[in-house]
Design an enzyme around this catalytic site. Structure first.
Site, PDB file in Angstrom:
ATOM      1  CD1 TRP A   9      76.588  73.746  10.545  1.00 40.63           C
ATOM      2  CD2 TRP A   9      74.874  73.365  11.791  1.00 40.63           C
ATOM      3  NE1 TRP A   9      76.718  72.510  10.931  1.00 40.63           N
ATOM      4  CE2 TRP A   9      75.450  72.174  11.457  1.00 40.63           C
ATOM      5  CE3 TRP A   9      73.524  73.165  12.506  1.00 40.63           C
ATOM      6  CZ2 TRP A   9      75.029  70.969  11.953  1.00 40.63           C
ATOM      7  CZ3 TRP A   9      73.125  72.050  12.752  1.00 40.63           C
ATOM      8  CH2 TRP A   9      73.902  70.831  12.442  1.00 40.63           C
ATOM      9  CD  GLU A  44      81.104  67.091   4.321  1.00 38.99           C
ATOM     10  OE1 GLU A  44      80.862  65.971   3.915  1.00 38.99           O
ATOM     11  OE2 GLU A  44      80.560  67.773   4.822  1.00 38.99           O
ATOM     12  CD  GLU A  88      79.160  61.745   9.037  1.00 39.56           C
ATOM     13  OE1 GLU A  88      79.727  60.951   8.594  1.00 39.56           O
ATOM     14  OE2 GLU A  88      78.799  62.677   8.581  1.00 39.56           O
TER      15      GLU A  88
HETATM   16  C1  BGC Z   1      78.975  67.105   7.563  1.00 38.09           C
HETATM   17  C2  BGC Z   1      78.493  67.570   8.909  1.00 38.09           C
HETATM   18  C3  BGC Z   1      77.864  68.857   8.834  1.00 38.09           C
HETATM   19  C4  BGC Z   1      76.653  68.614   8.146  1.00 38.09           C
HETATM   20  C5  BGC Z   1      75.713  69.646   8.036  1.00 38.09           C
HETATM   21  C6  BGC Z   1      77.671  67.014   6.915  1.00 38.09           C
HETATM   22  O1  BGC Z   1      78.146  66.488   5.580  1.00 38.09           O
HETATM   23  O2  BGC Z   1      79.716  66.269   7.632  1.00 38.09           O
HETATM   24  O3  BGC Z   1      79.408  67.223  10.071  1.00 38.09           O
HETATM   25  O4  BGC Z   1      77.680  69.524   9.942  1.00 38.09           O
HETATM   26  O5  BGC Z   1      77.043  68.127   6.942  1.00 38.09           O
HETATM   27  O6  BGC Z   1      74.465  69.234   8.177  1.00 38.09           O
END
Ligand code: BGC
Length: 915
Positions: A552, A493, A758
């Site tokens: 976001w 990611e 996380e």
């Molecule tokens: C990421 C996050 C990101 C999110 C969006 C995830 O896969 O790890 O940190 O903000 O997706 O919802």
């Protein structure tokens, strides 16, 4: 006659960097801080002189003498002289006048060099060696490899031999890649940056680096060389398990321009340029593949020793492919370089039954290993990396998804150093197999890799676990600020998610001087903005459609505002003003009734809130829109646009009324009753003032009914403790902080976390690891609580409307189990240090304030009157401690210097209600 010596300007920076070698003319903004003892020191004027370097006739009339400017400004001073010459070299100095009109000596000179002319400055061509795919072997159990998706390129070695026939006065190497490069000159690595040129949307803008290579040249034959790798350009990037051929390009390319200046006997300079073109030769060699996510494979028996130095026979090397520049803007990298910043020895190395070693570095980090071997040729050493171990003590790698993070080396015999250079892994543990013999002390080290951003914050307290939390937050930042702010550094990611970045931005600014880092990334955000005005969810944009999700997309506005608040930077506001207004126009166009119900993009809402994320989407979205409007009013004001500021204030009022009508009841309850709903309503001041206290009590009720647990996800968490503390509920804030069962920060620490997880329940005794499909142990978003440690525990904050910590609001919130806390923040004005102790029935507070800064120091107290400064003086005034009924604060207005205050016991003042 003043008895104190004049203030001294120090810490000179240009575009937030120390002596940058490449800076765009419109980014030349200068700053310094002031040093000097005594109290109440202030700058009343400055003079900046910028002079071109001698001996460069092409620089024309240039430079700037500001003359004496009556101003307190020490940061964000724009260059206002003659137009700066492209590739021009300048030195600059500043002197200042203090409060007694004493003038300082001139500062030590600082330097900057202007970037090349983007249109005419480049004479080089892109060069490369066509891809020869190496089959990627997927991890066991991952199914058959799809050759198109999984083939990886060997790394090209490129070289160019040339002659230097005059004494060299100076030389600069301007260099970049579509992909990653390591430049070499006469057998030496050029500079110490890694993972260059960093990640941008390579179709829109490519950053390049400038190096002073004067000292690396020699008379006679010289060799400029480069290693190239796929990087973000052509390698695996993001989570769709395909190589970036699908995103940017199929194979890496290199671009370099070496400009050598000679000084002949008459003093006139002549120059020579070596550029990437058809004269270069290339081949594949030891590096069989190098990929950011997958790792590297080196066959060291194939290393062409001496290839990057004079005297090497390059027979058999291939001509390179050349491509003209295509107009993609080449920009001097505005950000700090990625570097190896630290080496860590393992805290333990265990051998297991299969002859493998597992090294534990005691810290979850981002980087790679340097392994020294002594043995015969042909040994195959394989290094795998993981953040955690499973219950059998083996590496747990399922949470890496398809990121292989594995480095492999075939040795060539003798003592040898095995080290990758174009990859990066997130790990605490490494499994080393095939090591010839037994590793001795020093043979295995972890090298920590991230954007090299100066630390500016510190924190320590009487609670070791809280200090661990502080360290975990900073390690999370270090591991994820790699050219762009990523969500995580280990799985497939590692994307520049805007939501994560904005919730963490203020904490990030306190921890480290991220002004230049974010300045670079905000250009990536702008590049990714949709023509409709929608900011993306990730930048550089990749795979995911534009989305503009609430919390976001709003980062496109919140982060510039945060940089202005923290660093006094108006340049960043001006640069992105049009982008921010486009975003605001889009939201208003789509939501004519002032509730943000349209265009919610992918709608991540309060991402990863424990349990069900019950916060209504339109509530969260509307709160953010109102917040945007309030910030835009400030941004317009700070950039001299009063009419637009008034317009945004009016918009904010309309959204505020719509929010209150839709979501807030007459008793202060908020629809859904989630903690995040209250936190957003209170933080963004969307709950009518008269209902604030009631709403804060409802928030406390919600926390109580969760048995004193938080229930916030990424979006609510950052404001949770600040809201509690600023509404008089310090005791609740501390109780959440102290909470040891999940969800809580301390729970992670009790499980041995050395970074921020996380997910609140990344691992539990009942369920083991959370879903392997999304379970990073190094995600900084939940670490946004760091801001509270600085602003509330230490009390290092600024007055509303102040930017760059010019006017401090120093209001410590002692409480919970803490007997003491101390810490600091090195602001653009200099060091602010705070310390407090609760001892012997007294609260003692010390604060150090840098010159040119004033502070309103607020000490909470039962009735305010018992607080004294070091000279025994009482407060200048007594005010109500915000939010806490019946609690007062003693107010002292002070200037620079170190100040100490003593008062009655803290517990009585903090207004802690019985729990
Ligand atoms: C990421 C996050 C990101 C999110 C969006 C995830 O896969 O790890 O940190 O903000 O997706 O919802």
């Amino acid at each position: 006659m003043s008895t104190t010596s004049p203030l001294t300007p120090a810490g000179l920076r240009c575009a937030h960097l120390v002596n940058p070698l490449g800076v765009a003319p419109d980014r030349v903004r200068l700053s310094w801080w002031l040093e000097g003892g005594g109290r109440d020191r202030a700058q009343t004027g400055y003079q900046v002189v910028v002079t071109p370097d001698h001996g460069r006739a092409d620089q024309g009339p240039a430079g700037w003498d500001s003359g004496r400017v009556a101003s307190a400004a020490t940061a964000d001073v724009p260059y206002q002289g003659h137009p700066l010459a492209r590739a021009g070299r300048y030195s600059w100095r500043v002197r200042v006048w203090d409060e007694a009109q004493q003038v300082s000596a001139w500062s030590e000179p600082a330097r900057f060099e202007v970037e090349l002319d983007p249109d005419t400055g480049w004479r080089a061509s892109w060069i490369g060696l066509g891809p020869i795919k190496e089959e990627f072997r997927p991890p066991a159990g991952a199914g058959p490899a799809d050759p198109l998706r999984h083939a990886m390129n060997p790394a090209p070695y490129l070289r160019r031999s040339f002659k230097v026939s005059h004494p060299v006065a100076s030389a600069r190497l301007y260099v970049t890649a579509r992909g990653l490069y390591e430049a070499r000159l006469n057998g030496e690595r050029v500079g110490d940056a890694v993972l260059t040129p960093g990640w941008t949307d390579y179709g829109k803008r490519i950053a390049y680096q400038t190096y002073d290579v004067t000292g690396l040249l020699r008379p006679g034959e010289n060799v400029l060389g480069a290693l190239l790798a796929d990087g973000w350009y052509a390698g695996f990037t993001g989570f769709d398990a395909k190589r970036a051929g699908a995103h940017y390009g199929a194979a890496p390319e290199f671009l370099a321009q070496l400009v050598i200046e000679f000084a002949d006997a008459t003093g006139t300079s002549t120059s020579q340029e070596i550029v990437t073109d058809g004269h270069w030769r290339a081949r594949f060699a030891a590096i069989r593949h190098a990929d950011l996510l997958m790792g590297e494979r080196h066959d060291l028996t194939r290393e062409p020793h001496g290839w990057d130095a004079p005297g090497f026979d390059a027979a058999g090397w291939h001509p390179v492919g050349c491509r003209d520049l295509d107009g993609t803007p080449l920009v001097a990298d505005p950000g700090p370089p990625v570097r190896v910043t630290q080496e860590i020895a393992p805290v333990g190395v265990s051998g297991d039954v299969d002859g493998q070693y597992i090294a534990d570095f005691g810290q979850n980090l981002t980087g790679w290993l340097r392994v020294t071997v002594h043995g015969p040729a042909g040994a195959c050493v394989r290094i795998r990396h993981a953040e955690v171990l499973d219950s059998d003590g083996r590496l747990y790698t399922q949470n890496l998804r398809t990121a292989r993070q594995t480095d492999e080396f075939t040795t060539s015999g003798g003592p040898e150093v095995l080290e990758p250079r174009f990859t990066v892994h997130g790990f605490r543990y490494a499994e080393i197999s095939g090591y010839p013999g037994e590793p001795g002390p020093g043979d295995i080290v972890a090298r920590v890799v991230h954007s090299d951003i100066p630390a500016t914050g510190s924190f320590e307290s009487s609670a070791p676990w809280l200090d661990q939390l502080f360290r975990n937050i900073d390690w999370g930042q270090r591991g994820n600020f790699i050219s762009v702010p990523t969500d995580c550094p280990q799985r497939d990611e590692r994307l520049g998610w805007l939501g994560d970045a904005q919730v963490f931005a203020r904490t990030a600014c306190y921890n480290r001087d991220v002004a230049a880092f974010f300045a670079k990334w905000l250009d990536d955000v702008a590049d990714a903005q949709h023509e409709s005005g929608a900011f993306p969810d990730i930048a550089p944009r990749l795979s995911i459609p534009w989305s503009g999700s609430p919390a976001w997309g709003d980062a496109g506005l919140i982060i510039p505002w945060t940089l202005h608040r923290m660093y006094g930077d108006t340049g960043v506001l001006r640069r992105h003003f049009a982008a921010m207004t486009a975003w605001m126009d889009l939201l208003e166009r789509d939501n004519p009734d002032y509730l943000r119900t349209h265009n919610l993009g992918n709608g991540y809402n309060d991402w990863l809130a424990p349990g069900d994320d019950d916060t209504p989407r339109e509530l969260l979205a509307t709160a953010y829109w109102a917040h945007d409007a309030a910030l835009m009013a400030e941004i317009a004001g700070a950039t001299g646009r009063p009419e637009q500021a008034a317009g945004y204030r009016a918009l904010r009022a309309k959204i505020g009324s719509a929010f209150a009508d839709a979501f807030v009841a007459a008793d202060g309850q908020i629809v859904s009753g989630t903690q995040t709903a209250y936190v957003l309503g209170l933080h963004m001041r969307l709950i009518p003032e008269e209902l604030r206290a009631a709403a804060a009590s409802h928030l406390v009720d919600a926390i109580r009914s969760a048995d004193w647990h938080l229930s916030t996800g990424f979006v609510g968490v950052g404001y949770l403790l600040p809201v509690l503390s600023s509404t008089g509920h310090d005791a609740v804030a501390y109780r959440l902080l102290e909470q040891r069962s999940a969800p809580s920060w301390r729970y992670m620490i009790d499980q041995g976390a050395t970074t921020i997880w996380e997910r609140w329940d990344g691992w539990t005794a009942d369920h083991g690891f959370q879903s392997a499909s999304m379970n990073s142990f190094n995600h900084y978003a939940l670490g946004s609580v760091g801001e509270w440690l600085y602003r509330f525990v230490l009390g290092i904050d600024q007055e509303p409307g102040s930017a760059g910590f010019q006017r401090l609001l120093v209001r410590p919130h002692p409480g919970g189990p803490l007997r003491s806390a101390r810490g600091s923040y090195r602001s653009v004005h200099g060091l602010i240090a705070s310390a407090w102790q609760r001892e012997g029935g007294q609260f003692r507070f010390q604060i150090q304030i840098p010159p040119n800064v004033v502070a309103s120091v607020r000490i909470p107290s039962a009735d305010g009157s018992g607080v004294r400064d070091a000279a025994g003086r009482g407060p200048a005034g007594i005010a109500a401690f915000p939010g806490a009924a019946g609690v007062q604060e003693a107010v002292f207005e002070v200037g620079s210097g170190t100040h100490e205050f003593t008062g009655p016991p803290a517990r009585a003042w903090a207004g802690e209600p019985p729990l």
